[in-house]
Design a protein around this motif. Structure first.
Motif, PDB file in Angstrom:
ATOM      1  N   LYS A 118       0.849  -1.189   0.000  1.00 46.41           N
ATOM      2  CA  LYS A 118       0.000   0.000   0.000  1.00 46.41           C
ATOM      3  C   LYS A 118       0.891   1.248   0.000  1.00 46.41           C
ATOM      4  O   LYS A 118       2.017   1.219   0.496  1.00 46.41           O
ATOM      5  N   TYR A 119       0.342   2.306  -0.539  1.00 46.98           N
ATOM      6  CA  TYR A 119       1.071   3.576  -0.643  1.00 46.98           C
ATOM      7  C   TYR A 119       0.574   4.549   0.412  1.00 46.98           C
ATOM      8  O   TYR A 119      -0.633   4.705   0.630  1.00 46.98           O
ATOM      9  N   ASP A 120       1.519   5.214   1.073  1.00 49.98           N
ATOM     10  CA  ASP A 120       1.210   6.211   2.099  1.00 49.98           C
ATOM     11  C   ASP A 120       1.528   7.596   1.558  1.00 49.98           C
ATOM     12  O   ASP A 120       2.711   7.953   1.430  1.00 49.98           O
ATOM     13  N   GLU A 122       1.368  10.471   2.897  1.00 43.56           N
ATOM     14  CA  GLU A 122       2.007  11.393   3.836  1.00 43.56           C
ATOM     15  C   GLU A 122       3.527  11.264   3.817  1.00 43.56           C
ATOM     16  O   GLU A 122       4.249  12.255   3.868  1.00 43.56           O
ATOM     17  N   TYR A 127       4.616   0.583   1.438  1.00 38.26           N
ATOM     18  CA  TYR A 127       4.889  -0.308   2.557  1.00 38.26           C
ATOM     19  C   TYR A 127       4.359  -1.709   2.260  1.00 38.26           C
ATOM     20  O   TYR A 127       3.398  -1.875   1.502  1.00 38.26           O
ATOM     21  N   PHE A 178      -3.729   1.282   7.067  1.00 35.95           N
ATOM     22  CA  PHE A 178      -3.306   2.422   7.868  1.00 35.95           C
ATOM     23  C   PHE A 178      -4.400   2.766   8.878  1.00 35.95           C
ATOM     24  O   PHE A 178      -5.586   2.727   8.566  1.00 35.95           O
ATOM     25  N   ILE A 183      -0.128   1.242  11.850  1.00 38.95           N
ATOM     26  CA  ILE A 183      -0.573   0.200  10.915  1.00 38.95           C
ATOM     27  C   ILE A 183      -1.227  -0.891  11.742  1.00 38.95           C
ATOM     28  O   ILE A 183      -0.688  -1.305  12.779  1.00 38.95           O
ATOM     29  N   ARG A 216       5.648   5.425  10.708  1.00 41.36           N
ATOM     30  CA  ARG A 216       6.488   6.302   9.891  1.00 41.36           C
ATOM     31  C   ARG A 216       7.831   6.614  10.573  1.00 41.36           C
ATOM     32  O   ARG A 216       8.765   7.061   9.929  1.00 41.36           O
TER      33      ARG A 216
END
Length: 217
Positions: A118-120, A122, A127, A178, A183, A216
């Motif tokens: 998945k893409y974060d 922020e 990840y 998230f 997580i 993070r």
């Protein structure tokens, strides 16, 4: 504006012959109507590999891609040193797939077992929770968080769980999401239960919940 899902087509029981394809449909369409869905062509995998359990994600340049587990099917050799994953590019119309066996072979610790990417936005990072297999006596008894800035180069950011026994202990098939600065994840877990434990690591006896606080950091 579309929903995407990766699939495999199994023409025979031999998993080396399975082929990869993807389907997609407009998000505002009737998803129970077969005519709403666009099916891509099917492509073959590398020799002695099975590409399965793909992740439909957007690359940094906005292209839809399918990043897949590359299960090595040669039982005489349990693992490879780079544990690759594979990247398949999807055409804008969702009908055509392309893959370069050199540039689209990803160094991906844990690429031989199921993972979810998945893409974060922020942190501008991708990840995944993975089962790295650094030695031949490791199966799925390590769970780690992996991170990438470009979807192609991956590194283990933190080992989360490890058990010394790989035969009857595993933390596998992890899915996650998230949750603010954390997580949260679920794992198909093989662990001690006071009744002899799991039959084997693959045949898990628990579904467990976990939280990675302040991921993070």
């Amino acid at each position: 504006g579309r929903i995407w899902k990766g699939f495999e087509f199994a023409p025979e029981s031999d998993r080396k012959t399975w082929r990869v394809f993807v389907i997609s449909a407009p998000t505002d369409s009737d998803l129970l109507n077969r005519d709403s869905w666009t099916f891509s062509e099917q492509i073959e995998t590398w020799p002695d590999y099975q590409w399965i359990e793909g992740n439909m994600v957007l690359s940094p340049d906005g292209q839809v891609v399918d990043v897949l587990r590359s299960n090595y099917m040669n039982r005489d050799r349990l693992r490879e040193s780079d544990e690759p994953a594979t990247l398949v590019k999807v055409s804008p119309d969702g009908k055509h797939l392309t893959h370069d066996p050199d540039s689209d072979r990803l160094v991906f610790p844990g690429g031989g077992t199921k993972f979810t990417i998945k893409y974060d936005p922020e942190s501008s990072k991708y990840y995944a929770l993975v089962n790295p297999q650094p030695t031949k006596d490791i199966y799925r008894n390590i769970l780690a968080m992996s991170v990438s800035e470009d979807l192609r180069s991956w590194r283990i950011a933190r080992e989360l769980i490890r058990h010394p026994d790989p035969v009857k202990h595993a933390f596998q098939y992890v899915d996650w999401d998230f949750d603010g600065v954390d997580i949260v994840y679920t794992s198909r877990t093989a662990y001690d239960d006071g009744l002899g434990g799991a039959n084997r690591a693959h045949d898990a006896n628990y579904l467990t919940f976990g939280r990675i606080e302040n991921f993070r950091e």
